[in-house]
Design an enzyme around this catalytic site. Structure first.
Site, PDB file in Angstrom:
ATOM      1  N   ASP A   1      -2.263   5.865  -5.323  1.00 50.59           N
ATOM      2  CA  ASP A   1      -2.478   4.966  -4.196  1.00 50.59           C
ATOM      3  C   ASP A   1      -2.682   3.533  -4.661  1.00 50.59           C
ATOM      4  OD1 ASP A   1      -3.175   3.664  -1.910  1.00 50.59           O
ATOM      5  OD2 ASP A   1      -4.907   4.900  -1.444  1.00 50.59           O
TER       6      ASP A   1
ATOM      7  N   ASP B   1       0.829  -1.201   0.000  1.00 52.41           N
ATOM      8  CA  ASP B   1       0.000   0.000   0.000  1.00 52.41           C
ATOM      9  C   ASP B   1       0.871   1.260   0.000  1.00 52.41           C
ATOM     10  OD1 ASP B   1      -2.101   1.762   0.267  1.00 52.41           O
ATOM     11  OD2 ASP B   1      -2.334   1.444   2.417  1.00 52.41           O
TER      12      ASP B   1
END
Ligand SMILES: *[C@@H]1O[C@H](CO)[C@@H](O)[C@H](O)[C@H]1NC(C)=O
Ligand SMILES: *[C@@H]1O[C@H](CO)[C@@H](O)[C@H](O)[C@H]1NC(C)=O
Ligand SMILES: *[C@@H]1O[C@H](CO)[C@@H](O)[C@H](O)[C@H]1NC(C)=O
Ligand SMILES: *[C@@H]1O[C@H](CO)[C@@H](O)[C@H](O)[C@H]1NC(C)=O
Ligand SMILES: *[C@@H]1O[C@H](CO)[C@@H](O)[C@H](O)[C@H]1NC(C)=O
Ligand SMILES: *[C@@H]1O[C@H](CO)[C@@H](O)[C@H](O)[C@H]1NC(C)=O
Length: 528
Positions: free
Chosen positions: A290, A89
C-alpha cells in the site's frame, strides 16, 4: 493510504516526458517540509505528446513530503485545464479532488487545500453523472463525500476524456487522492449506485495510452526528492538483480481480487555478525502492498522479533516504535521474502527505516542518556491489517499487473538516473523482464485469505501458503488496506462475515497532544 497529518501536506509533481521512445513518463518528486501556502497557486506545466505519436507507457513525477510520507503527482482536470496535485494510493481505487466549494479549502488553519481545488462551473466539459453518489471513507476515519462526475483528465501528457472522478464537496482531507487499485474496490461499489466504472489504470488503457492495466512504482530513497510511477511498463534501469513475480490473492469472501495482497513468506535480519532468521521455516502471512501508508505493519510476533533485534521500544504515548537515531547508520538490513523459496527477497537498510521524530517546538526527543530518538518505520499490526507501506516499498521496485493479478518485485536502484522502459506489448502479456517465483504454485489459499506456509510441506521443496481466519476480522484480501475505502453504505464490502471493521490509525506521526503525553509520561525521553 496515509491519511495521517494531512495538514502537513505535500506536494507538487514534476511531469516529464520521455518522448523519443514514444513513451510518457511520470516521475515522483519528494518534497521536504512543503508549506501549504506555497503550494496553493501553482500552475501545471503539462507536456503533451506530439499529435499522432504512439505512447505505450506514461511516467509521471511524484513528490513526497517526508514528514507525512505522502507521494503526490500533478494532474489537470477540466476544460480549460485546472491544475491539481493529488496523492497516489495503491490502496484505494477512486480518483477524487476537492471542490473549490469545500469548506476545508478556505480553512487555512487546517492547511486549506494545498494541492489545489476544482471549480466545476469553470469547466465546459464537466458532467455531473451521479449527484451525491460519491462517498469514500478511509481506515483512519477520514473521508470525503460529494458527486461523481466526468471530465477531461490529464496526467504525464496523457489525456482521458470523460474520465470518472469524485468531486468532494465535504471532505476532511484537503488534498485529492489518486487511487489506482482494483476497480472492484471503488467506493461506488459500496456507497454509490454500485456500477463499476473504468478507474485510472483501465481508463488509460481504454484511451489507448497504455497497452495493459499495469504500472510500476519506484519511490526511491527516503532522502531523495523524487521517484517515479510508470503506467504500462517496466523501467529495467531502476532496479538491480532479478525482477520476480508473485501472485496477488483474491478475497476469500468475494473470491475477487480487490487489493494488492501477496504472500510474505520470510524475514531475516543481517548485520556484521551474521544473519538471524526472524520467521519460522514454513512461514507465510498475507500482506497488502500500500503506497498510501507511510509505515509497515508486521504481525505482532514478527514485529516483536524485529524490535528485539534492533533494540526498539514501543511508546504507547507516541503511538510509535522508538529507536536511537544512530541506528540509521548501522549497515544491517532486514530481508523480506515473498512467494516462498525462490521468490523475491527485498533488503531494507536501516537508513530506510529510521524516520525523524520532531517535537512541536521543532526539537528532537532524546533518551535520558542524551541520545536522539527516532521513529522506526515498523509497527505491530495489532488489529490492523498486515501491510507493507512506504518504509518497505521504497526499497523495492514494484510492478503491479492488474490484468494478470501479479506483482513483480526487485531490489530498487536508489537514485538511478538511467532509464530503460519496456512497455507491456498487450493486455494480458506477462510482466516484461520478469520471471515467476519458482515454488509459488505450492502456495495455496484457504477459506480465510490469510496466507500461511503449510507446516506439512518439506522445506526446500516449496511452500504452501494457506489462508486462515483471524479473530480480528483482518481480511487482507477483502479490500482493507490501510487506505482501502471502508464500507459504509451497502455493506457489500466487509472485513469478513462480521461486517466492516472500524479501523483507525494509531497516531504514527507526532502531533502536539501526543507529545505532551509522552513528556509527562515514563521519563524515557528528555527534552533537549
Ligand atoms: C507540480 O507542479 C508544480 C507547479 O508547476 C511544480 O512546481 C512541481 O515541481 C510539479 N511537481 C511535479 C512532481 O511534477
Ligand atoms: C450509476 O452511476 C453511473 C455514473 O456513476 C451512471 O453512468 C449509471 O447510469 C448509473 N446507473 C444506474 C443504474 O443508476
Ligand atoms: C460534512 O460531513 C460531516 C461528517 O460526515 C457532517 O457532520 C457534516 O454535516 C457535513 N457537512 C455538510 C455541509 O454537509
Ligand atoms: C474492472 O476490472 C476487471 C478486471 O479486474 C475488468 O475485467 C473490467 O473490465 C473492469 N471494469 C471496468 C468497468 O473497467
Ligand atoms: C540518494 O540521494 C539522496 C539525496 O541526494 C541521498 O541523500 C542518498 O544518500 C542517496 N542514496 C543512495 C543510496 O545513494
Ligand atoms: C456516507 O456513507 C456513510 C456510511 O454509510 C453514511 O453514514 C454517511 O451518511 C454517508 N454520507 C453521505 C453524505 O451520504
Amino acid at each position: 493510504m496515509a491519511r495521517l497529518a494531512a495538514h502537513l501536506l505535500l506536494a507538487s509533481s514534476l511531469l516529464s516526458l520521455a518522448a523519443a521512445d514514444g513513451t510518457l513518463r511520470w516521475d515522483i518528486q519528494k518534497n521536504h517540509d512543503v508549506q501549504a501556502a506555497q503550494l496553493k497557486a501553482r500552475s501545471l506545466a503539462l507536456q503533451r505528446r506530439a499529435l499522432g505519436e504512439r505512447a505505450d507507457t506514461l511516467t509521471a513525477t511524484l513528490d513526497n513530503s517526508i514528514q507525512a510520507g505522502l507521494y503526490s503527482a500533478n494532474i489537470s482536470v477540466g476544460t480549460p485545464a485546472q491544475s491539481l496535485s493529488v496523492q497516489i494510493d495503491t490502496g484505494s481505487s477512486d480518483v477524487w479532488i476537492p471542490s473549490s466549494q469545500a469548506s476545508i479549502c478556505s480553512d487555512e488553519k487546517d492547511g486549506g487545500c494545498p494541492g489545489g481545488s476544482f471549480d466545476p462551473t469553470s469547466s465546459s466539459t464537466y458532467v455531473d453523472v451521479e449527484p451525491d453518489g460519491f462517498n469514500i471513507s478511509y481506515v483512519d476515519g477520514t473521508g470525503s463525500t460529494g458527486d461523481y462526475f466526468q471530465d477531461t483528465f490529464a496526467i504525464a501528457g496523457g489525456e482521458v476524456k470523460n474520465f470518472q472522478m469524485g468531486l468532494a464537496t465535504n471532505t476532511s482531507i484537503g488534498i485529492g487522492i489518486m487511487g489506482i487499485g482494483y476497480n472492484s474496490s471503488e467506493a461506488n461499489v459500496d456507497t454509490g449506485n454500485g456500477t463499476i466504472y473504468p478507474n485510472l489504470p483501465y481508463a488509460l488503457a481504454n484511451a489507448g495510452l497504455i497497452n495493459a492495466n499495469a504500472y510500476s512504482l519506484w519511490l526511491n530513497d527516503l532522502q531523495a526528492t523524487s521517484g517515479s510511477v510508470l503506467f504500462g511498463g517496466v523501467d529495467t534501469a531502476k532496479y538491480t538483480g532479478d525482477l520476480i513475480s508473485i501472485k496477488v490473492y483474491p478475497s476469500s469472501y468475494s473470491n475477487r481480487v480487490t487489493s494488492f495482497t501477496v504472500a510474505f513468506t520470510s524475514l531475516s535480519a543481517t548485520s556484521s555478525s551474521g544473519t538471524d532468521q526472524l520467521t519460522p521455516s514454513n512461514y507465510a502471512e498475507a500482506t497488502i502492498l500500500d503506497s498510501g501508508t507511510t509505515i509497515t505493519l508486521l504481525p505482532d510476533d514478527v514485529a516483536q522479533a524485529v524490535f528485539d533485534e534492533l533494540g526498539a521500544t514501543v511508546s504507547n504515548e507516541l503511538g510509535a516504535t522508538i529507536v536511537p537515531c544512530s541506528l540509521a547508520s548501522n549497515p544491517g538490513t532486514l530481508n523480506y521474502g515473498f512467494g516462498g523459496p525462490g521468490g523475491p527477497v527485498i533488503k531494507v537498510s536501516m537508513e530506510q527505516l529510521v524516520l525523524p521524530l520532531t517535537l512541536p517546538n521543532g526539537k528532537t526527543p532524546t533518551y535520558s542518556n542524551g541520545e536522539s530518538a527516532c521513529q522506526l518505520g515498523i509497527q505491530a499490526a495489532g488489529d490492523l491489517p498486515v501491510l507493507f507501506g512506504d518504509t518497505f516499498l521504497r526499497s523495492a521496485y514494484v510492478v503491479y499487473d492488474l490484468d494478470n493479478n501479479r506483482i513483480a518485485l526487485a531490489q530498487t536502484d536508489f537514485n538511478s538516473t538511467d532509464s530503460h522502459v519496456v512497455a507491456f506489448p498487450s493486455s494480458g502479456a506477462p510482466i516484461p523482464s520478469a520471471t515467476s517465483a519458482a515454488n509459488e504454485d505450492q502456495v495455496t489459499q484457504t477459506a480465510s485469505a490469510v496466507p500461511k506456509v503449510g507446516g506439512g510441506s518439506a522445506a526446500g521443496s516449496g511452500t504452501t501458503v494457506t489462508f486462515n481466519p483471524t479473530a480480528t476480522g483482518f481480511s487482507a484480501a477483502s479490500g482493507f488496506g490501510s487506505s482501502a475505502p471502508t464500507s459504509t453504505g451497502g455493506g457489500k464490502k466487509s472485513a469478513g462475515p462480521s461486517g466492516p471493521e472500524p479501523f483507525r490509525w494509531a497516531p504514527v506521526f507526532v502531533l502536539g497532544a501526543t507529545l505532551v503525553g509522552m513528556l509527562a509520561g515514563t521519563g524515557i525521553f528528555a527534552l533537549l
